[in-house]
Design an enzyme around this catalytic site. Structure first.
Site, PDB file in Angstrom:
ATOM      1  N   ASP A 120      11.536  -6.656   3.804  1.00 44.58           N
ATOM      2  CA  ASP A 120      11.516  -5.305   3.260  1.00 44.58           C
ATOM      3  C   ASP A 120      10.727  -5.337   1.954  1.00 44.58           C
ATOM      4  O   ASP A 120      10.430  -6.404   1.416  1.00 44.58           O
ATOM      5  CB  ASP A 120      12.952  -4.845   3.023  1.00 44.58           C
ATOM      6  N   GLU A 143      12.570   9.675 -13.972  1.00 40.04           N
ATOM      7  CA  GLU A 143      12.797  10.089 -15.354  1.00 40.04           C
ATOM      8  C   GLU A 143      13.135   8.894 -16.239  1.00 40.04           C
ATOM      9  O   GLU A 143      12.747   8.846 -17.410  1.00 40.04           O
ATOM     10  CB  GLU A 143      13.908  11.135 -15.402  1.00 40.04           C
ATOM     11  N   THR A 160       8.292  -1.765   5.837  1.00 40.73           N
ATOM     12  CA  THR A 160       8.897  -0.886   4.840  1.00 40.73           C
ATOM     13  C   THR A 160       8.883   0.563   5.313  1.00 40.73           C
ATOM     14  O   THR A 160       8.033   0.951   6.128  1.00 40.73           O
ATOM     15  CB  THR A 160       8.150  -0.998   3.500  1.00 40.73           C
ATOM     16  N   GLY A 161       9.801   1.332   4.801  1.00 41.96           N
ATOM     17  CA  GLY A 161       9.827   2.765   5.089  1.00 41.96           C
ATOM     18  C   GLY A 161       8.960   3.557   4.151  1.00 41.96           C
ATOM     19  O   GLY A 161       8.884   4.787   4.252  1.00 41.96           O
ATOM     20  N   ASP A 162       8.275   2.874   3.240  1.00 45.27           N
ATOM     21  CA  ASP A 162       7.488   3.555   2.215  1.00 45.27           C
ATOM     22  C   ASP A 162       6.151   4.033   2.753  1.00 45.27           C
ATOM     23  O   ASP A 162       5.746   3.744   3.876  1.00 45.27           O
ATOM     24  CB  ASP A 162       7.276   2.625   1.019  1.00 45.27           C
ATOM     25  N   LYS A 219      11.175  -2.444  13.735  1.00 49.10           N
ATOM     26  CA  LYS A 219      11.539  -3.802  13.347  1.00 49.10           C
ATOM     27  C   LYS A 219      11.967  -4.621  14.561  1.00 49.10           C
ATOM     28  O   LYS A 219      11.612  -5.796  14.685  1.00 49.10           O
ATOM     29  CB  LYS A 219      12.657  -3.765  12.292  1.00 49.10           C
ATOM     30  N   ASP A 227      18.689  -4.273   4.549  1.00 42.99           N
ATOM     31  CA  ASP A 227      19.850  -3.914   3.744  1.00 42.99           C
ATOM     32  C   ASP A 227      20.604  -2.709   4.302  1.00 42.99           C
ATOM     33  O   ASP A 227      21.761  -2.526   4.017  1.00 42.99           O
ATOM     34  CB  ASP A 227      19.447  -3.630   2.292  1.00 42.99           C
TER      35      ASP A 227
END
Length: 1084
Positions: A399, A535, A682-684, A744, A763
Site C-alpha cells: 500500500d 489544515e 493504492t486507492g490514490d 489486489k 490495513d
C-alpha cells in the site's frame, strides 16, 4: 442541538451550522441482553434485500416501518434485536487453544517421532521413548507459547469494548451500545463519530466520511443525502447517500436510518467471505465432496499445506520414514528374518538413526528466536512458519499511504507572486515545525532569521487564520500511539482522521514506536496535531515562520467577525477578521483552484496561468489549494457568502502531499538489490501514486512521463484485462492506482500463475481477501481487526522498511536452516553407514555387535547435535544475504549442493567411525574377540567391544563438533571463513569460532561432557554400554585430522571449479546498484 457529550476535533464549533433532526437531550440507555440466537420476527417477515441507495430517505423509512422524527419504539427495537441479533461482525473467533495446539503437531516430522516413540516403548526401551517424548513436548510447548504470545499481541491491538451511538427512540435521544442497533434505528452523527452500521442519510450538512478501509479511497468522500440512484450496482464508493459501518465522519453532521447491521453490512459481507470454506465443494457430489475433504484433512495433518519449507520438510520426513522401514527390512533380511530380541532392537536402532529426532525441536526454537528478533523490528509473527516464508519472497505488493509514506500531509511548496517560491524538504517529523529545512527560490533559509515581505506575510496569515486545526507542543507526550477501536464494526482508522468522539470510540494505548496516530491526537515526538490533515499541514507551514494561528491571535488586535465553513458545493472556506487597529475587515479564503478562479479579481490570462501551474503541480502528485484575500470596509454586510467571496485578490498557491518515509527509498533499493520486485497498489490518484513511486524508487525517477508504458496502470484498466492478456505482459504493472479489493486479488493470482512468491500488505477490511490469498499477508498495526485476522504478520509501525527487515531475517533463517539441516543429516547418514556395515561385526554367538548403542545414538542425535544445530540457527546474517536473488522456491532448502555435501560429509564421517571401531576391535589388544551378549549389558567378555564402542562414540562426537564450524559456509575454508577479517590468515580460525558465542560454548560443552560419559563407571557401562579408553583417543583425534583435511579439499575443489556456492563472490551493495534498472512494463 441540545447539550451532548460530543467532543469534536474542531477547535471552534461551527455555530453557523443549523441543528439536524430532533434532540431532547441525551439519555444513557443500558446495554441490552442479547439472545444467543436471533429469533423470528413476530410477523414472520424480514425486509427483503434492498438497493437502499436507489430509494429516497422517505421510501427507506417506509420500507423499514419507522417514523424519521421519533424513531422506533423501545418495543420495536427489542423485537428487531431478537430478529437480527447483535450488531456485531464475526471475524476470526479469537484465540483457539485447540487450533494453536493442532498447528504444532500437524506435520510429518512430529508424526514420525510419535511412531518412533511408540516403537521404543513397544520394545521396553523406556529411556529412548522418554527422550523422544521430551523432544515432542518441547516442540509443542515452544511453538504453542510463541504462537500464543503472537495472538495475544494481536488481540491487544483490537477493540476491547463496543462503541456507543446516539439514537432516537420513541422521540427521545438515547446513547446506547452500538451492538444494540437494529435496522430502522434513527442515528445522529457528527464530526469524529464512527458510523456504527450501514446507514441511509436522511439529511445533513457538509457530510464527508473516510471509507478508505472499505473502498480504498484515500480522501474523505463527500456525502449527499438528496441523491437517488437508478443503477442498483453502483460502486460502493459512489453511493453518496449511504455511509458504511466502520467509516468515520470527517466533517459535518447528519441524521440517518440504519439499513443493515452485523454480518449484513458491507464489512460483514467481507468478513463472511473470509469465514466461508471452499465454495467449489458445493458443486461436487457427496462422494467427491467427502474425498476432497478427506484429502485436505490428510494434507493438513501431514503438513503438506503451508509454506514451501513446511511442505518440503514434511515430504522429507515421509521419505525418511520410508527409508527407515527399508533399513529395518535390510537388517532383518541380513539375519534371515530370525527377528529375535537383539535383531529387533538393532533394526529399530538403524531405523531411528536415519530420523533426525531433534530437527523439529531445533526448527521450532530457531523460528521462535527469529520471531523475537522480528518483534524488535516492529513485526509481529502470527504464524511462525511465515518467518522463513517471507525470506523467499519474490514480489512485494505494498500500500502507499502510511506504509511507503508517512500518512501525514505536509506543505511541500508555496508559490507567492511578488515573493517567490517556498519549498519544504527533509521533514522527518511531520508535526514538528522545526523538522526539515525551508528553501526560498532554491536557496536554503533559516525561518528563525528570515523576514518575509508583506505579500508573504499576508499569505502566511491567510493559511494560519483560515484554518481550524491546532498544532501544539506537549511536554507530556510519550512514544505511545493511540489505536482507534472499531469494536463490532471492524473499523480501520486511517492516518488522516481529524478527531475522536468519546461517545463512539473506545480507545486503547499500545506501547510501540511512535507513528501517525489513527485518530484524535497525533504524536510526533512531543508535537501534537488536531484537525483535518490539509489544515494541519498549512498551520505547520505558517508556524515555521512564527505565524501560527495562536501567535497571530495573541499578538494582533483582531476579532473573528464571520466564518463560512468548507462546503462541498463551493469547495472553499472563508473567515473574516475585524482589524480593530485599522478598522477594516480582512477576508481570508482558501479553496480548490477550479472553484477559486471564478471569484478572483484577475484577468483571464492570469487565471489561465494559475490553472496551468496548478495542473503541473497536480501531475507531480501534489494537492493544490488557491489562497486569496481582500479588504472590506468596516460595517460591510457579511450575511451573504457569495458576496463576501467575490472579487478576491490572488496571493498564492500552496501544494501539500503525503511525503515518503525517509527510509522508504533505501528499503525499496534494498529490495531491488535482493532481486525482489516492489509493486505499489493504492486507492490514490494515478498522478499521486506515480509521483510517490518515483520518489521512493519503484519507478525510475529519470524516466519522462508518458514513457512508463504499463508500469503504471489504473485499476479499472488492469481489471478489464483478461487472464490471457495479463499473462501476456512481460512484467506486471509496478503501480496500480484506484485499487479495489478485487484488483489486489487479481494481482496475487497473476503472480501465482507466474510461480512467484508474494507478500501483500493491507490495513482495511477490503484488503482482507488479498491478504488471505497472498503467500504472506502483512497487516498494519493501525489497520482493521479483520485484516489482522487474515494476515500472517502485523507491522506495528506500518513501515515498509520493517517488511525489508522481515525479509532479511527470513533469509538469515533460511540460510541457517540449511546449515543445521546439513549438520543433522550428515550425522544421520554417517550413523546409517556405520550401523549397516556394522552388521558385519559379529560376536562369539554370531550376533551383530552395535558399533553405537541405542542410547549413544539418541545422545548424539538429541543432545550433542541439537545444541550445535541451535547454535547454527543463531548464525548472523551472511554479508551477501540481501544482494543476491531469492532462493529457488521449486528447490527449497534441499539444493543440489546441500544434498551432495551431506552425502560427501556423511560418507567421510561414517567411514572414519567404521575405521575407529575396526582399529580398536580388530587391531588393538585383544582384537577380534567381541565377546558375547555385549549389546544388552556388560560382562567380562565385553572389554574390546565396549572400548571399540566408546572410541566410535568419541570419534563421531568430535567429528560433529568440528562439522558445526565447517558448515558455517559451504565453500569457504574454516581457516578463511571471513575474507574481510583483519586477523592474520593463519590465525583467523580463532575469531571465526568465537564469533558465534552460543555455538562456541555448545562445542565446548559437547567436548567436555564426553569425559564423564566415557569415564564415570555406572554411566559408561550401565547406561551407554561402553567402557573407559586410553590410547584410543589417538585414533579419534587422528580421524578428526583426516576429516578436516578431506572437507577442506572438497571445499577447495568447489572454489577452484566455481561449483555452487564456490562460484559466489560476496558483493557489496554498491557493486550491484549500478546494475539495478527499473523495467518498463510492456506486452509480449
Amino acid at each position: 442541538m441540545g447539550e451532548t457529550d460530543f467532543s469534536t476535533a474542531e477547535e471552534n464549533p461551527q455555530e453557523t451550522e443549523p441543528p439536524i433532526g430532533g434532540h431532547h437531550g441525551v439519555t444513557t440507555y443500558p446495554q441490552q441482553h442479547h439472545p444467543s440466537q436471533p429469533v423470528s420476527r413476530e410477523d414472520g417477515n424480514e425486509p427483503a434485500l434492498t438497493a437502499w441507495h436507489c430509494k429516497t430517505a422517505e421510501q427507506v423509512a417506509q420500507t423499514l416501518e419507522v417514523d424519521i422524527s421519533n424513531g422506533l419504539s423501545v418495543e420495536q427495537a427489542e423485537s428487531r434485536l431478537r430478529l437480527h441479533g447483535p450488531n456485531k461482525v464475526k471475524g476470526a473467533e479469537g484465540l483457539s487453544m485447540w487450533a494453536l495446539l493442532l498447528r504444532q503437531v500437524s506435520n510429518s516430522l512430529t508424526l514420525v517421532l510419535v511412531i518412533t516413540m511408540a516403537l521404543s516403548f513397544g520394545i521396553d526401551d523406556y529411556i529412548e521413548g522418554g527422550v523422544i517424548t521430551a523432544v515432542i513436548l518441547l516442540n509443542i510447548v515452544v511453538g504453542f507459547v510463541q504462537d500464543y504470545k503472537a495472538e495475544k499481541t494481536i488481540e491487544s491491538l483490537k477493540s476491547l469494548t463496543a462503541p456507543e451511538s446516539i439514537v432516537i427512540r420513541g422521540g427521545d435521544t438515547l446513547r446506547i451500545q452500538a451492538q444494540d442497533l437494529v435496522p430502522g434505528d434513527i442515528v445522529q452523527l457528527e464530526t469524529g463519530n464512527i458510523v456504527p452500521a450501514d446507514i441511509r442519510l436522511v439529511d445533513g450538512l457538509n457530510v464527508s466520511t473516510n471509507e478508505a478501509f472499505l473502498t480504498g479511497e484515500a480522501e474523505p468522500i463527500e456525502k449527499d443525502p438528496t441523491k437517488v440512484y437508478e443503477d442498483p450496482d453502483v460502486a460502493l464508493g459512489d453511493r453518496l447517500n449511504l455511509a458504511f459501518s466502520g467509516s468515520e465522519m470527517k466533517r459535518g453532521r447528519c441524521r440517518a436510518i440504519v439499513v443493515s447491521t452485523g454480518m449484513k453490512t458491507e464489512v460483514g459481507k467481507i468478513a463472511n467471505m473470509l469465514r466461508q470454506k471452499d465454495e467449489t465443494l458445493n458443486e461436487l457430489g457427496p462422494l467427491a465432496k467427502f474425498w476432497k475433504k478427506f484429502v485436505s484433512m490428510v494434507k493438513s495433518i501431514l503438513g503438506l499445506d503451508g509454506t514451501p519449507l513446511q511442505i518440503t520438510l514434511s515430504k522429507f520426513a515421509l521419505l525418511l520414514f520410508a527409508l527407515a522401514i527399508l533399513l529395518a527390512i535390510i537388517v532383518f533380511s541380513a539375519n534371515k528374518w530370525q527377528v529375535g530380541g537383539e535383531v529387533l532392537i538393532y533394526g529399530i536402532c538403524v531405523a531411528v538413526a536415519v530420523i533426525p529426532e531433534s530437527l523439529i525441536a531445533v526448527l521450532t526454537i530457531t523460528i521462535s528466536v527469529g520471531a523475537k528478533a522480528m518483534a524488535k523490528s516492529n513485526v509481529i509473527i502470527r504464524v511462525s512458519s511465515a518467518i522463513e516464508a517471507v525470506g523467499g519472497v519474490t514480489n512485494i505488493c505494498s500500500d502507499k499511504t502510511g506504509t511507503l509514506t508517512t500518512g501525514k500531509m505536509i506543505a511541500r511548496r508555496a508559490i507567492i507572486p511578488g515573493f517567490g517560491t517556498l519549498e519544504v524538504d527533509g521533514t522527518s517529523h511531520s508535526y514538528d515545525p522545526n523538522s526539515g529545512f525551508v528553501m526560498h527560490d532554491s536557496a536554503r533559509v533559516d525561518p528563525n532569521n528570515f523576514s518575509p515581505n508583506g505579500v508573504c506575510t499576508r499569505f502566511l496569515k491567510t493559511i494560519a487564520l483560515c484554518n481550524q486545526s491546532k498544532v501544539e507542543y506537549s511536554s507530556n507526550a510519550s512514544d505511545t500511539a493511540t489505536i482507534g477501536k472499531k469494536g463490532a464494526n471492524e473499523r480501520m482508522m486511517s492516518d488522516d482522521d481529524d478527531g475522536t468522539d468519546a461517545s463512539t470510540i473506545q480507545s486503547a494505548t499500545v506501547t510501540r514506536t511512535a507513528t501517525a496516530s489513527d485518530h484524535g491526537t497525533l504524536n510526533s515526538g512531543e508535537w501534537e496535531a488536531f484537525g483535518e490533515p490539509t489544515e494541519v499541514a498549512l498551520q505547520i507551514l505558517a508556524m515555521r515562520f512564527g505565524m501560527g494561528k495562536e501567535e497571530l491571535l495573541s499578538s494582533l488586535n483582531i476579532h473573528l467577525a464571520a466564518e463560512f465553513p468548507f462546503d462541498s458545493s463551493v469547495k472553499k472556506m472563508t473567515v473574516v477578521y475585524e482589524d480593530r487597529q485599522t478598522g477594516h475587515l480582512d477576508v481570508y479564503t482558501k479553496g480548490a483552484t477550479e472553484f477559486m478562479l471564478p471569484v478572483l479579481n484577475i484577468s483571464e490570462a492570469e487565471k489561465a496561468e494559475i490553472n496551468d501551474m496548478a495542473e503541473n503541480m497536480a501531475k507531480d502528485g501534489l494537492r493544490v489549494l488557491c489562497i486569496a484575500h481582500k479588504i472590506l470596509p468596516e460595517g460591510s454586510g457579511l450575511k451573504q457568502r457569495e458576496a463576501v467571496e467575490q472579487g478576491l485578490n490572488f496571493i498564492g498557491m500552496v501544494a501539500i502531499y503525503d511525503p515518503p518515509r525517509p527510509e522508504s527509498k533505501k528499503a525499496v533499493l534494498d529490495c531491488q538489490l535482493a532481486g525482489i520486485t516492489v509493486h505499489m497498489l493504492t486507492g490514490d490518484h494515478p498522478a499521486t501514486a506515480e509521483a510517490i513511486a518515483r520518489a521512493v524508487g519503484i519507478l525510475d525517477a529519470s524516466l519522462p512521463r508518458g514513457q512508463v508504458g504499463k508500469a503504471v496502470m489504473i485499476a479499472r484498466d488492469f481489471d478489464a484485462l483478461s487472464q490471457e492478456e495479463v499473462d501476456g505482459m512481460d512484467r506486471l504493472p509496478l503501480v496500480v492506482a484506484r485499487c479495489s479489493p478485487s484488483t489486489k486479488v487479481k494481482m496475487v493470482e497473476a503472480l501465482h500463475r507466474r510461480k512467484q512468491f508474494c507478500v501483500m500488505t493491507g490495513d482495511g477490511v477490503n484488503d482482507s481477501p488479498a491478504l488471505k490469498k497472498a503467500d504472506v499477508g502483512i497487516a498494519m498495526g493501525s489497520g482493521s481487526d479483520v485484516a489482522k485476522d487474515a494476515a500472517k504478520m502485523v507491522l506495528t509501525d506500518d513501515n515498509f522498511a520493517s517488511i525489508v527487515e522481515a525479509v532479511k531475517e527470513g533469509r538469515r533463517l533460511f540460510d541457517n536452516i540449511q546449515k543445521f539441516l546439513m549438520h543433522l543429516l550428515i550425522s544421520n547418514i554417517a550413523q546409517v553407514i556405520l550401523l549397516l556395515i556394522g552388521l558385519a561385526f559379529k560376536d562369539r554367538d554370531a550376533h551383530s555387535v552395535f558399533p553405537l548403542s541405542p542410547i549413544e545414538i539418541l545422545w548424539v542425535n538429541l543432545i550433542t547435535s541439537s545444541f550445535l544445530a541451535i547454535g547454527l540457527g543463531l548464525e548472523e546474517s551472511q554479508p551477501d544475504s540481501m544482494v543476491r536473488p531469492p532462493h529457488d522456491l521449486s528447490v527449497g532448502v534441499f539444493t543440489k549442493e546441500l544434498i551432495t555435501d551431506k552425502f560427501i560429509y556423511g560418507f567421510f564421517m561414517g567411514s572414519l567411525c567404521l575405521m575407529s571401531f575396526s582399529i580398536v576391535a580388530y587391531a588393538g589388544p585383544g582384537g577380534g574377540d567381541l565377546g558375547s551378549g555385549c549389546n544388552e549389558a556388560w560382562n567380562e567378555t565385553c572389554g574390546v567391544a565396549f572400548r571399540a564402542r566408546a572410541t566410535t562414540y568419541v570419534t563421531i562426537t568430535l567429528l560433529l563438533l568440528v562439522t558445526a564450524w565447517e558448515v558455517k559456509h559451504f565453500a569457504r575454508s574454516l581457516f578463511n571463513l571471513y575474507p574481510d577479517s583483519t586477523t592474520p590468515r593463519g590465525l583467523s580460525v580463532f575469531p571465526t569460532v568465537w564469533r558465534n558465542r552460543f555455538l562456541f560454548w555448545a562445542v565446548t560443552a559437547g567436548f567436555v561432557i564426553m569425559f564423564p560419559i566415557v569415564y564415570l563407571p555406572v554411566v559408561n557401562r550401565e547406561v551407554f554400554k561402553h567402557g573407559a579408553i586410553t590410547w584410543e583417543w589417538g585414533v579419534a583425534f587422528g580421524a578428526v585430522a583426516i576429516y578436516i583435511s578431506a572437507i577442506e579439499v572438497w571445499k577447495a575443489i568447489k572454489r577452484r571449479s566455481g561449483l555452487w556456492s564456490g562460484a559466489h563472490k560476496v558483493l557489496a551493495g554498491e557493486e550491484r546498484v549500478e546494475n539495478i534498472t527499473t523495467p518498463v512494463v510492456t506486452e509480449k
